[in-house]
Design an enzyme around this catalytic site. Structure first.
Site, PDB file in Angstrom:
ATOM      1  N   GLN A 198       0.832  -1.236  -0.039  1.00 13.89           N
ATOM      2  CA  GLN A 198       0.060   0.090  -0.047  1.00 13.89           C
ATOM      3  C   GLN A 198       0.828   1.269  -0.042  1.00 13.89           C
ATOM      4  O   GLN A 198       0.516   2.269   0.568  1.00 13.89           O
ATOM      5  CB  GLN A 198      -0.813   0.153   1.200  1.00 13.89           C
ATOM      6  CG  GLN A 198      -2.158  -0.988   0.955  1.00 13.89           C
ATOM      7  CD  GLN A 198      -3.009  -0.407  -0.281  1.00 13.89           C
ATOM      8  OE1 GLN A 198      -3.247   0.866  -0.339  1.00 13.89           O
ATOM      9  NE2 GLN A 198      -3.481  -1.423  -0.902  1.00 13.89           N
ATOM     10  N   SER A 199       1.998   1.172  -0.755  1.00 14.74           N
ATOM     11  CA  SER A 199       2.872   2.308  -0.606  1.00 14.74           C
ATOM     12  C   SER A 199       2.535   3.481  -1.513  1.00 14.74           C
ATOM     13  O   SER A 199       2.029   3.298  -2.447  1.00 14.74           O
ATOM     14  CB  SER A 199       4.227   1.628  -1.115  1.00 14.74           C
ATOM     15  OG  SER A 199       5.201   2.981  -1.526  1.00 14.74           O
ATOM     16  N   ASN A 200       2.436   4.752  -0.856  1.00 15.73           N
ATOM     17  CA  ASN A 200       2.223   6.063  -1.529  1.00 15.73           C
ATOM     18  C   ASN A 200       3.207   6.459  -2.367  1.00 15.73           C
ATOM     19  O   ASN A 200       3.012   7.000  -3.475  1.00 15.73           O
ATOM     20  CB  ASN A 200       1.948   7.130  -0.518  1.00 15.73           C
ATOM     21  CG  ASN A 200       0.713   6.540   0.478  1.00 15.73           C
ATOM     22  OD1 ASN A 200      -0.266   6.262   0.023  1.00 15.73           O
ATOM     23  ND2 ASN A 200       1.232   6.663   1.616  1.00 15.73           N
TER      24      ASN A 200
END
Ligand SMILES: Cc1ncc(COP(=O)(O)O)c(C=O)c1O
Length: 355
Positions: free
Chosen positions: A90-92
């Site tokens: 879920q890396s921005n």
């Protein structure tokens, strides 16, 4: 008595040094500085302003847009055709790298750690796929173990005749370019504060390294006495204040600033991380509801909600005085919210039968 600021450098001179660096325009700037009187009232003071870096544009925005303006100048100068990067699923960071790469006509290969949400096609991972990134999720949970996998991916692409650019998770060059983005952010904030006549006592934010390093350096060099209070989203082996100060010092050298930055300049907290990185906390849930319900501003559960939980706690425990002024830097991350729907303690509404 007119208080004069002890500046190391004027805003115009610092801006000129930033403007001399290679840069690709990616972010929608300046971002707004919103006054939050209903949030302040709900907490019984202090005066709270939110710097809306969740609104930087580029595939839903966030702090990474500012950092990537300088990193992508390096990627383009290297003549790369594919960007290889990685972090959690879920890396921005990876979502915004993908957005920037696609906008600039480059391919993207992501190797992502499983983390809390794994391969679930939601939030940031959904956006990575929508933008056409080549994504592999691996069943590992340590950033240290990711680097060899990224190197292998880059080597594989090279063998296939591509020109990959590997964004190393802990490369000092990358960290400095990201921090330069936030020295630029500090310049922008400084001008907004001056125009609005606001003298903040504190800047609160959630940061790991680049964002607080750039902000601390920028605010100090411009002579602001605003105390930076950072909330880490993850427990790292090296204490945050030391790491942030090290990156800030390297960034000062890059910008030719003669300014000492020490761990004592940075107040960094680990105690709002909760169970671990990526797991929602009770304080974070309260912070998300409070800000959404008073100002209509949405926080993300992994970063900004934990920093806002820290701010709320510091008001309640008197670390922030009721009459003081705080700027909260909203670093974005909001797409992850949708991957966390089940963790927010919100029941679906009742459905009434109308037949
Ligand atoms: C929403 C959000 N806030 C804060 C951070 C921390 O930023 P930095 O690593 O620049 O300190 C990140 C980065 O992962 C992020 O995605």
């Amino acid at each position: 008595v007119i208080a004069t600021r002890e500046t190391t450098i004027s805003r115009a001179a610092l801006q000129a040094r930033i403007d001399a660096l290679p840069r690709v325009r990616l972010a929608h700037l300046p971002t707004p500085l919103d006054h939050c009187p209903r949030l302040s009232e709900a907490l019984g003071g202090p005066d709270i302003w939110i710097k809306r870096d969740d609104l930087t544009g580029l595939a839903f925005g966030g702090n990474k847009s500012r950092q990537l303006e300088f990193l992508f100048a390096d990627i383009l100068a290297a003549g790369a055709d594919t960007v290889v990067a990685g972090a959690y699923s879920q890396s921005n960071w990876c979502r915004q790298i993908t957005g920037a790469a696609r906008k600039l006509g480059l391919e993207v290969a992501l190797v992502l750690l499983h983390g809390e949400k794994g391969p679930a096609l939601q939030g940031n991972l959904l956006l990575d796929r929508l933008m056409g990134a080549d994504v592999t999720v691996v069943d590992l949970d340590s950033m240290e173990r990711l680097t060899p996998l990224l190197e292998a991916k880059a080597a594989e692409l090279e063998r296939a005749g591509r020109r990959p650019y590997l964004v190393r998770p802990f490369g000092l060059d990358k960290l400095v370019l990201g921090a330069v983005g936030y020295v630029n952010g500090a310049l922008e904030l400084d001008a907004q504060l001056e125009a609005s006549g606001i003298e903040p006592d504190f800047l609160y934010l959630c940061g790991a390294n680049m964002t607080p390093a750039g902000m601390a350096l920028g605010l100090k060099s411009l002579g602001r006495r605003t105390r930076l209070t950072n909330f880490a989203p993850i427990v790292w082996s090296e204490p945050r204040a030391a790491d942030i100060a090290r990156i800030a010092a390297a960034t000062a050298a890059r910008l030719d600033l003669d300014l000492p930055i020490a761990p004592a300049d940075i107040d960094s907290h680990d105690e709002f991380i909760g169970e671990r990185y990526g797991v929602v906390t009770a304080g974070g849930r309260e912070a998300m509801r409070l800000l959404a319900g008073t100002e209509g501003i949405i926080l993300d559960p992994v970063y900004s909600a934990k920093a806002m939980a820290g701010l709320i706690d510091h008001v309640r425990t008197g670390r922030i005085g009721k009459g003081q002024t705080v700027v909260f830097l909203h670093t974005g991350g909001t797409p992850a919210l949708f991957a966390y729907a089940a963790d927010l303690d919100l029941a679906p509404p009742p459905t009434r039968s109308m037949s």
